[in-house]
Design a protein around this motif. Structure first.
Motif, mmCIF file in Angstrom:
data_model
loop_
_atom_site.group_PDB
_atom_site.id
_atom_site.type_symbol
_atom_site.label_atom_id
_atom_site.label_comp_id
_atom_site.label_asym_id
_atom_site.label_seq_id
_atom_site.Cartn_x
_atom_site.Cartn_y
_atom_site.Cartn_z
ATOM 1 N N ARG A 1 47.866 45.965 36.594
ATOM 2 C CA ARG A 1 46.825 45.486 37.532
ATOM 3 C C ARG A 1 46.118 44.279 36.598
ATOM 4 O O ARG A 1 45.772 44.658 35.377
ATOM 5 C CB ARG A 1 46.031 46.641 37.755
ATOM 6 N N LEU A 2 45.712 43.458 37.299
ATOM 7 C CA LEU A 2 45.045 42.226 36.862
ATOM 8 C C LEU A 2 43.586 41.962 37.322
ATOM 9 O O LEU A 2 43.550 41.796 38.579
ATOM 10 C CB LEU A 2 45.585 40.812 36.487
ATOM 11 N N GLU A 3 42.468 42.245 36.780
ATOM 12 C CA GLU A 3 41.317 41.966 37.114
ATOM 13 C C GLU A 3 40.365 40.766 36.258
ATOM 14 O O GLU A 3 40.613 40.720 35.266
ATOM 15 C CB GLU A 3 40.533 43.350 36.831
ATOM 16 N N ILE A 4 39.733 40.148 37.089
ATOM 17 C CA ILE A 4 39.300 38.744 36.611
ATOM 18 C C ILE A 4 37.826 39.003 36.771
ATOM 19 O O ILE A 4 37.477 39.071 37.934
ATOM 20 C CB ILE A 4 39.845 37.343 37.311
ATOM 21 N N GLU A 5 37.192 38.890 35.842
ATOM 22 C CA GLU A 5 35.453 39.021 35.950
ATOM 23 C C GLU A 5 35.000 37.775 35.471
ATOM 24 O O GLU A 5 35.195 37.435 34.196
ATOM 25 C CB GLU A 5 35.033 40.243 35.369
ATOM 26 N N THR A 6 34.252 36.899 36.144
ATOM 27 C CA THR A 6 33.808 35.861 35.696
ATOM 28 C C THR A 6 32.233 35.578 36.130
ATOM 29 O O THR A 6 31.836 36.007 37.143
ATOM 30 C CB THR A 6 34.604 34.588 36.624
ATOM 31 N N ARG A 7 31.284 35.148 35.381
ATOM 32 C CA ARG A 7 29.951 34.853 35.788
ATOM 33 C C ARG A 7 29.852 33.276 35.699
ATOM 34 O O ARG A 7 30.025 32.659 34.527
ATOM 35 C CB ARG A 7 28.902 35.410 34.590
ATOM 36 N N VAL A 8 29.162 32.586 36.450
ATOM 37 C CA VAL A 8 29.017 31.410 36.644
ATOM 38 C C VAL A 8 27.320 30.949 36.521
ATOM 39 O O VAL A 8 26.777 31.883 37.447
ATOM 40 C CB VAL A 8 29.658 30.587 37.579
ATOM 41 N N PRO A 9 26.915 30.042 36.069
ATOM 42 C CA PRO A 9 25.699 29.919 35.968
ATOM 43 C C PRO A 9 24.650 29.529 37.489
ATOM 44 O O PRO A 9 23.837 29.712 37.561
ATOM 45 C CB PRO A 9 25.465 28.726 34.964
ATOM 46 N N ASP A 10 25.725 28.832 38.202
ATOM 47 C CA ASP A 10 25.099 28.488 39.524
ATOM 48 C C ASP A 10 25.901 28.825 40.560
ATOM 49 O O ASP A 10 27.190 29.440 40.651
ATOM 50 C CB ASP A 10 25.418 26.695 39.571
ATOM 51 N N VAL A 11 25.550 28.425 41.920
ATOM 52 C CA VAL A 11 26.296 28.753 43.047
ATOM 53 C C VAL A 11 27.747 27.864 43.081
ATOM 54 O O VAL A 11 27.545 26.938 43.029
ATOM 55 C CB VAL A 11 25.337 28.820 44.112
ATOM 56 N N LEU A 12 28.707 28.677 43.721
ATOM 57 C CA LEU A 12 29.876 27.844 43.805
ATOM 58 C C LEU A 12 29.934 27.110 44.936
ATOM 59 O O LEU A 12 29.085 27.600 46.074
ATOM 60 C CB LEU A 12 30.900 28.897 43.753
ATOM 61 N N GLU A 13 30.155 25.885 45.185
ATOM 62 C CA GLU A 13 30.371 25.147 46.194
ATOM 63 C C GLU A 13 31.386 25.984 47.262
ATOM 64 O O GLU A 13 32.371 26.650 46.745
ATOM 65 C CB GLU A 13 30.862 23.693 46.196
ATOM 66 N N ARG A 14 31.280 25.941 48.598
ATOM 67 C CA ARG A 14 32.073 26.284 49.740
ATOM 68 C C ARG A 14 33.638 25.889 49.269
ATOM 69 O O ARG A 14 34.494 26.761 49.464
ATOM 70 C CB ARG A 14 31.752 25.740 50.822
ATOM 71 N N ALA A 15 33.730 24.526 48.831
ATOM 72 C CA ALA A 15 35.283 24.341 48.842
ATOM 73 C C ALA A 15 35.904 24.979 47.521
ATOM 74 O O ALA A 15 37.156 25.298 47.536
ATOM 75 C CB ALA A 15 35.238 22.782 48.621
ATOM 76 N N LYS A 16 35.220 25.307 46.362
ATOM 77 C CA LYS A 16 35.662 25.911 45.494
ATOM 78 C C LYS A 16 35.860 27.520 45.778
ATOM 79 O O LYS A 16 36.928 28.056 45.452
ATOM 80 C CB LYS A 16 34.685 25.945 44.219
ATOM 81 N N VAL A 17 35.015 27.904 46.537
ATOM 82 C CA VAL A 17 35.275 29.469 47.080
ATOM 83 C C VAL A 17 36.567 29.476 47.827
ATOM 84 O O VAL A 17 37.174 30.302 47.568
ATOM 85 C CB VAL A 17 33.908 29.862 47.968
ATOM 86 N N ARG A 18 36.701 28.666 48.592
ATOM 87 C CA ARG A 18 37.725 28.337 49.666
ATOM 88 C C ARG A 18 38.934 28.537 49.022
ATOM 89 O O ARG A 18 40.131 29.054 48.950
ATOM 90 C CB ARG A 18 37.695 27.397 50.672
ATOM 91 N N THR A 19 38.950 27.511 47.843
ATOM 92 C CA THR A 19 40.332 27.213 46.796
ATOM 93 C C THR A 19 40.682 28.713 46.350
ATOM 94 O O THR A 19 41.648 28.906 46.067
ATOM 95 C CB THR A 19 39.908 26.149 45.936
ATOM 96 N N LEU A 20 39.443 29.242 45.624
ATOM 97 C CA LEU A 20 39.721 30.414 45.030
ATOM 98 C C LEU A 20 40.228 31.550 45.616
ATOM 99 O O LEU A 20 41.382 32.356 45.497
ATOM 100 C CB LEU A 20 38.597 30.901 44.299
ATOM 101 N N VAL A 21 39.979 31.648 46.776
ATOM 102 C CA VAL A 21 40.228 32.560 47.867
ATOM 103 C C VAL A 21 41.802 32.427 48.419
ATOM 104 O O VAL A 21 42.342 33.231 48.532
ATOM 105 C CB VAL A 21 39.292 32.888 49.186
ATOM 106 N N GLU A 22 41.945 31.138 48.849
ATOM 107 C CA GLU A 22 43.377 30.866 49.174
ATOM 108 C C GLU A 22 44.207 30.957 47.854
ATOM 109 O O GLU A 22 45.548 31.559 48.352
ATOM 110 C CB GLU A 22 43.558 29.206 49.567
ATOM 111 N N SER A 23 43.834 30.655 46.764
ATOM 112 C CA SER A 23 44.900 30.973 45.764
ATOM 113 C C SER A 23 45.153 32.334 45.395
ATOM 114 O O SER A 23 46.248 32.877 45.186
ATOM 115 C CB SER A 23 44.210 30.254 44.208
ATOM 116 N N ALA A 24 44.120 33.219 45.564
ATOM 117 C CA ALA A 24 44.249 34.599 45.388
ATOM 118 C C ALA A 24 45.104 35.268 46.592
ATOM 119 O O ALA A 24 45.943 36.180 46.233
ATOM 120 C CB ALA A 24 42.860 35.532 45.600
#
Length: 67
Positions: free
Chosen positions: A33-56
């Motif tokens: 099992r691979l778990e990735i936990e990330t904290r980012v200082p700002d809100v993610l742009e919608r395009a970045k969220v879409r890319t991350l979800v599609e990749s996942a």
């Protein structure tokens, strides 16, 4: 914990030293099992969220949560 700077190296070492020891045992069943936990200082742009979800999805992640 696996270093985010060299994850492939660390994962390879884990597979070589531990996982292969289990997979060589007759009748053994191994799940990883691979778990990735990330904290980012700002809100993610919608395009970045879409890319991350599609990749996942493409990579077969079961649980995906971006908060």
């Amino acid at each position: 914990m696996i270093s985010p700077n060299r994850p492939a190296r660390d994962i390879y070492q884990i597979v070589e030293a531990i996982v292969e020891q289990f997979t060589t045992l007759p009748g053994s069943q191994v799940r990883l099992r691979l778990e990735i936990e990330t904290r980012v200082p700002d809100v993610l742009e919608r395009a970045k969220v879409r890319t991350l979800v599609e990749s996942a999805n493409t990579l077969g992640f079961v649980e995906k949560s971006l908060e």
